[in-house]
Design a protein around this motif. Structure first.
Motif, mmCIF file in Angstrom:
data_model
loop_
_atom_site.group_PDB
_atom_site.id
_atom_site.type_symbol
_atom_site.label_atom_id
_atom_site.label_comp_id
_atom_site.label_asym_id
_atom_site.label_seq_id
_atom_site.Cartn_x
_atom_site.Cartn_y
_atom_site.Cartn_z
ATOM 1 N N ILE A 1 104.522 31.779 104.809
ATOM 2 C CA ILE A 1 105.976 31.592 104.821
ATOM 3 C C ILE A 1 106.511 31.600 106.244
ATOM 4 N N ALA A 2 106.003 32.514 107.076
ATOM 5 C CA ALA A 2 106.546 32.693 108.419
ATOM 6 C C ALA A 2 106.177 31.561 109.368
ATOM 7 N N ALA A 3 105.136 30.808 109.054
ATOM 8 C CA ALA A 3 104.726 29.716 109.942
ATOM 9 C C ALA A 3 105.848 28.676 110.026
ATOM 10 N N ASN A 4 106.046 28.119 111.200
ATOM 11 C CA ASN A 4 107.080 27.099 111.372
ATOM 12 C C ASN A 4 106.649 25.736 110.847
ATOM 13 N N GLU A 5 105.380 25.618 110.531
ATOM 14 C CA GLU A 5 104.864 24.369 109.998
ATOM 15 C C GLU A 5 103.788 24.709 108.980
ATOM 16 N N GLY A 6 103.281 23.691 108.307
ATOM 17 C CA GLY A 6 102.276 23.931 107.281
ATOM 18 C C GLY A 6 102.899 23.899 105.904
ATOM 19 N N PRO A 7 102.078 23.746 104.883
ATOM 20 C CA PRO A 7 102.588 23.580 103.520
ATOM 21 C C PRO A 7 103.092 24.887 102.916
ATOM 22 N N LEU A 8 104.034 24.753 101.977
ATOM 23 C CA LEU A 8 104.511 25.854 101.144
ATOM 24 C C LEU A 8 104.408 25.424 99.690
ATOM 25 N N THR A 9 104.148 26.379 98.817
ATOM 26 C CA THR A 9 104.070 26.098 97.386
ATOM 27 C C THR A 9 105.198 26.827 96.660
ATOM 28 N N LEU A 10 106.003 26.066 95.919
ATOM 29 C CA LEU A 10 107.068 26.626 95.093
ATOM 30 C C LEU A 10 106.600 26.663 93.648
ATOM 31 N N GLY A 11 106.726 27.799 93.004
ATOM 32 C CA GLY A 11 106.357 27.926 91.600
ATOM 33 C C GLY A 11 107.577 27.921 90.710
ATOM 34 N N LEU A 12 107.513 27.168 89.630
ATOM 35 C CA LEU A 12 108.582 27.143 88.627
ATOM 36 C C LEU A 12 108.051 27.796 87.358
ATOM 37 N N LEU A 13 108.676 28.896 86.911
ATOM 38 C CA LEU A 13 108.276 29.606 85.703
ATOM 39 C C LEU A 13 109.476 29.645 84.769
ATOM 40 N N PRO A 14 109.686 28.581 83.980
ATOM 41 C CA PRO A 14 110.923 28.463 83.197
ATOM 42 C C PRO A 14 110.900 29.154 81.843
ATOM 43 N N GLY A 15 109.853 29.930 81.549
ATOM 44 C CA GLY A 15 109.829 30.683 80.298
ATOM 45 C C GLY A 15 108.722 30.251 79.369
ATOM 46 N N SER A 16 108.659 30.939 78.229
ATOM 47 C CA SER A 16 107.601 30.676 77.258
ATOM 48 C C SER A 16 108.139 30.158 75.931
ATOM 49 N N ARG A 17 109.447 30.141 75.777
ATOM 50 C CA ARG A 17 110.056 29.637 74.536
ATOM 51 C C ARG A 17 110.691 28.281 74.803
ATOM 52 N N ARG A 18 110.616 27.406 73.808
ATOM 53 C CA ARG A 18 111.070 26.032 74.024
ATOM 54 C C ARG A 18 112.532 25.987 74.458
ATOM 55 N N GLN A 19 113.381 26.819 73.835
ATOM 56 C CA GLN A 19 114.799 26.751 74.167
ATOM 57 C C GLN A 19 115.057 27.176 75.608
ATOM 58 N N GLU A 20 114.303 28.184 76.093
ATOM 59 C CA GLU A 20 114.423 28.599 77.490
ATOM 60 C C GLU A 20 114.006 27.463 78.418
ATOM 61 N N VAL A 21 112.879 26.883 78.100
ATOM 62 C CA VAL A 21 112.314 25.856 78.975
ATOM 63 C C VAL A 21 113.219 24.627 79.026
ATOM 64 N N ARG A 22 113.737 24.215 77.886
ATOM 65 C CA ARG A 22 114.629 23.046 77.865
ATOM 66 C C ARG A 22 115.901 23.309 78.672
ATOM 67 N N THR A 23 116.335 24.556 78.711
ATOM 68 C CA THR A 23 117.537 24.901 79.459
ATOM 69 C C THR A 23 117.265 25.025 80.952
ATOM 70 N N LEU A 24 116.170 25.689 81.321
ATOM 71 C CA LEU A 24 115.957 26.058 82.719
ATOM 72 C C LEU A 24 115.109 25.065 83.512
ATOM 73 N N ALA A 25 114.141 24.413 82.882
ATOM 74 C CA ALA A 25 113.239 23.544 83.647
ATOM 75 C C ALA A 25 113.979 22.441 84.409
ATOM 76 N N PRO A 26 114.952 21.754 83.801
ATOM 77 C CA PRO A 26 115.659 20.720 84.583
ATOM 78 C C PRO A 26 116.425 21.298 85.774
ATOM 79 N N VAL A 27 116.998 22.492 85.606
ATOM 80 C CA VAL A 27 117.711 23.130 86.721
ATOM 81 C C VAL A 27 116.730 23.529 87.814
ATOM 82 N N PHE A 28 115.608 24.109 87.418
ATOM 83 C CA PHE A 28 114.593 24.512 88.394
ATOM 84 C C PHE A 28 114.065 23.305 89.167
#
Length: 373
Positions: free
Chosen positions: A170-197
């Motif tokens: 994270i502290a490096a001024n260059e180089g790759p970063l990986t963002l993780g999206l964990l929108p939930g385990s229930r379909r209704q959660e995922v349908r709501t949050l995944a597009p926002v994430f």
């Protein structure tokens, strides 16, 4: 499901002749349980959603009640799922069966008036949150402090090296970063949050234009294979890896409130926590819930370890800018890492399932201890 499978494995090591029937799915089947009722259609949240699922829930309840009365059962171990399992525990006690309830209802958060009925429905409780033994014990419930099961994956002295590697990335001024999206385990959660994430990740990536940003969305095993791909579109990797395998490679994350948020904190991943549900459900929750946080890590530490976003606060711009703050503010990251170390101390040591299996077996009738079910 995961907890039940781990517990059954520990019990079988102590008593290979033990038989287990279960409400569950593939995880418990693989662990050696006979699944008498699938949990596939029972994982719903929210007032309106639960009402719609009531016929299915009632059929499952009747089937399990008949099973309790007709099968040769010696001990009942409900795990979490209080809206369903407290009634099951109560029926078991009426049949004279001992009940060891793992992961009790969060009566400390709301509905403390349910305590008397819960106390009558159980013989012993296995708690996983560090403040629960005192809370329940002061109210006459016999409690066994398990420690948190996630420490099986994130304990054991590996935290320091993990945090150092992530901080260097994270502290490096260059180089790759990986963002993780964990929108939930229930379909209704995922349908709501995944597009926002998805859009929030694009906002963050735009603010990190000098770096390569990889975005990975985690698919819970309970979700259809194509759902996240449909919601996230191209350019986002969909991962079926278990979180203990995925999270060490993730630098920052957006996470749906729930167990995954605690898991992300224990893994030492700076993140933004979000939750959005139906208006009726939230209106009811705001009248009933009496805790200052929704994130488990924040609750355990009684502090603001990670930011929480609810309902209308869950916007791509707010979440994306929050991720950028983690990158741009080193002192904020250091405070987070210190909180993560404290969180590990409070959540206990590995060996949870071995300790819990030993405790559970003390409730078996002595004459049935060998080959019990």
């Amino acid at each position: 499901e995961r907890y039940g499978a781990a517990l059954l494995d520990a019990l079988r090591r102590r008593d290979p002749a033990l038989r287990c029937t279960a409400l569950g799915g593939d995880g418990l089947t693989v662990a050696g349980a006979e699944v008498v009722q699938s949990n596939a259609e029972l994982g719903v949240m929210g007032v309106g959603e639960v009402i719609g699922a009531l016929p299915t829930v009632w059929r499952a309840r009747r089937r399990l009640w008949r099973h309790l009365a007709s099968a040769d059962i010696d001990l009942v171990v409900p795990i979490d799922f209080p809206a369903f399992n407290v009634g099951l525990a109560r029926r078991a006690r009426r049949l004279g069966l001992p009940v060891f309830y793992l992961v009790p209802p969060q009566l400390w958060a709301w509905g403390s008036w349910r305590l008397r009925g819960f106390r009558r429905a159980v013989d012993r409780v296995g708690s996983i949150l560090p403040f629960e033994p005192r809370w329940f014990g002061e109210r006459g419930v016999e409690v066994f402090a398990m420690g948190h099961p996630l420490m099986e994956d994130y304990g054991g002295g590996r935290l320091g090296a993990t945090l150092e590697r992530r901080e260097a990335r994270i502290a490096a001024n260059e180089g790759p970063l990986t963002l993780g999206l964990l929108p939930g385990s229930r379909r209704q959660e995922v349908r709501t949050l995944a597009p926002v994430f998805k859009v929030a990740a694009a906002v963050a990536a735009g603010g990190l234009s000098t770096r390569t940003v990889r975005v990975v969305a985690s698919r819970a095993p309970s979700l259809p294979a194509g759902l996240l791909r449909e919601l996230c579109g191209e350019g986002i990797e969909i991962s079926d890896e278990p979180l203990p395998t995925l999270l060490p490679r993730v630098d920052l994350a957006l996470v749906c409130s729930g167990t995954a948020s605690l898991e992300t904190a224990l893994a030492g991943v700076p993140h933004q926590l979000a939750y959005r549900t139906g208006r009726l459900t939230m209106a009811v929750a705001r009248r009933l819930v009496r805790v200052p946080h929704i994130g488990l890590a924040n609750l355990i530490l009684e502090a603001d370890l990670v930011p929480e976003y609810l309902q209308e606060q869950v916007t791509p711009v707010a979440l994306g800018q929050g991720l950028l703050r983690w990158v741009r503010e080193p002192m904020r990251r250091r405070g987070f890492y210190a909180g993560v170390r404290e969180l590990h101390e409070r959540c206990g040591a590995p060996g949870i399932w071995e300790r819990t299996a030993d405790e559970i077996l003390t409730l078996l009738p002595a004459q049935r201890a060998g080959g019990a079910s």
